[in-house]
Design a protein around this motif. Structure first.
Motif: not given
Length: 373
Positions: A330-338
């Motif tokens: 799991w990660t923050r939505n803003s960091d998903y693709w990175d």
């Protein structure tokens, strides 16, 4: 001459309808001085009504412009969405001008009920001719009110995925990752399924990693978990705890901002409040209400179970050429693709160092050594 009629009653025809010929004959029989007086009185009355109607029109238009500016200022101060502000302002202007026109027509002595009936009939006819457009209009109103998505959200709908750029009354404009501008009617968006990827602040990332048969699954699992644990963007425990930790770090970072370079952290400026907001902010009743609301919210959070977001690795499938491992984090939505792409690269570079090999489709060919074959 117009006659107001009730649509649910049989129209009543007057017993005697004035005959234009009789009216003209009566005017001819009048003495000249009486005829002139009657014409003068009629013209004076008409001139007074026209003057009043013109004055009411210009005064009404001035009032409409003032109301338009006031409503526009309120929407701007409240930071209402631009699409919703445009719709509300255009609706207010059209409604006020319709009321003004009906008022002016009534001052001129024309029966307004007949005009209202004509407008209603025209509205029904236009509505039947533009049923699809009105459906999109209704869909736009529902989207602006219910807000299933906002400008800036990444959504998937109607077979397209992209970032919402504009929410108009009849359609929504989204921009795809390759910068294509897609226009989708609001009617289908309001009644169909919309996948809003930006609605939640955290999102799960999935990878499928294939390892060769004979490789140690435990060693591969440990190597994958070490890669995920070394990335600070990946949640290590409960999502709620990670959210709280990042919020505290952000507040601490904001408290240490020094824009003027004097070595003293700048104090964030207090947001501007109206006199009513200042009064409510200082009100002890309002303080008690806020304390009660915070206590209730804390009780609700305590009752809800926490979401475990720690990384996990499973054996997902025994494929033809590989053992497929499912990796979840799991990660923050803003960091998903990175996170998705960088972890992919790290897995390719670091997993072979742990003695794990990546299989690929291959074929074994056996040749028969008999002569003549």
């Amino acid at each position: 001459m117009f006659f107001a009629q009730d649509p649910f009653k049989v129209p009543v025809v007057p017993d005697s309808i004035p005959d234009p010929k009789e009216e003209l004959q009566m005017l001819k029989s009048l003495p000249l001085d009486e005829l002139i007086d009657k014409m003068v009185n009629g013209l004076v009355s008409l001139a007074i009504n026209v003057a009043i109607a013109v004055a009411v029109f210009y005064i009404g238009r001035y009032i409409i412009n003032k109301i338009y500016r006031v409503v526009s200022g309120i929407l701007l101060r409240r930071k209402v969405d631009a699409s919703l502000s445009t719709f509300v302002l255009s609706l207010v202007r059209m409604l006020l001008y319709f009321i003004l026109v009906v008022t002016v027509i009534g001052i001129l002595g024309i029966e307004t009920s007949s005009f209202i009936a004509i407008f209603a009939s025209a509205g029904v006819a236009v509505g039947m001719a533009l049923s699809g457009t009105l459906q999109n209009f209704a869909g736009g109103v529902l989207i602006l009110l219910l807000k299933p998505y906002r400008v800036g959200d990444y959504i998937e709908a109607g077979g397209y995925a992209g970032t919402v750029r504009e929410i108009q009354i009849f359609h929504t404009v989204i921009s795809t990752p390759d910068n294509k501008q897609i226009i989708i009617p609001n009617g289908g968006l309001s009644t169909g399924s919309v996948n809003n990827y930006s609605r939640a602040d955290y999102r799960r990332v999935d990878w499928t990693i294939g390892i060769s048969y004979g490789d140690n699954v435990d060693a591969a699992r440990k190597a994958l978990l070490d890669i995920l644990d070394s990335d600070d963007r990946v949640v290590k425990g409960f999502i709620e705890d990670d959210r709280e930790r990042r919020r505290n770090e952000q507040l601490a970072a904001e408290a240490e901002i020094d824009l003027d370079g004097d070595g003293i952290p700048d104090v964030p400026a207090e947001p501007k409040r109206t006199w009513f907001q200042k009064l409510m902010h200082k009100s002890p009743v309002n303080a008690k209400i806020q304390t009660w609301q915070e206590a209730q919210a804390e009780k609700v959070r305590a009752m809800l179970p926490k979401t475990d977001g720690s990384p996990k690795v499973f054996v997902d499938n025994l494929a033809d050429s590989s053992v497929q491992l499912k990796v979840r984090a799991w990660t923050r939505n803003s960091d998903y693709w990175d996170v998705y792409y960088e972890i992919n690269e790290r897995v390719y570079n670091e997993l072979p160092q742990a003695g794990i090999s990546f299989p690929f489709p291959q074929m074994d060919v056996h040749l028969d050594g008999k002569a003549g074959v």
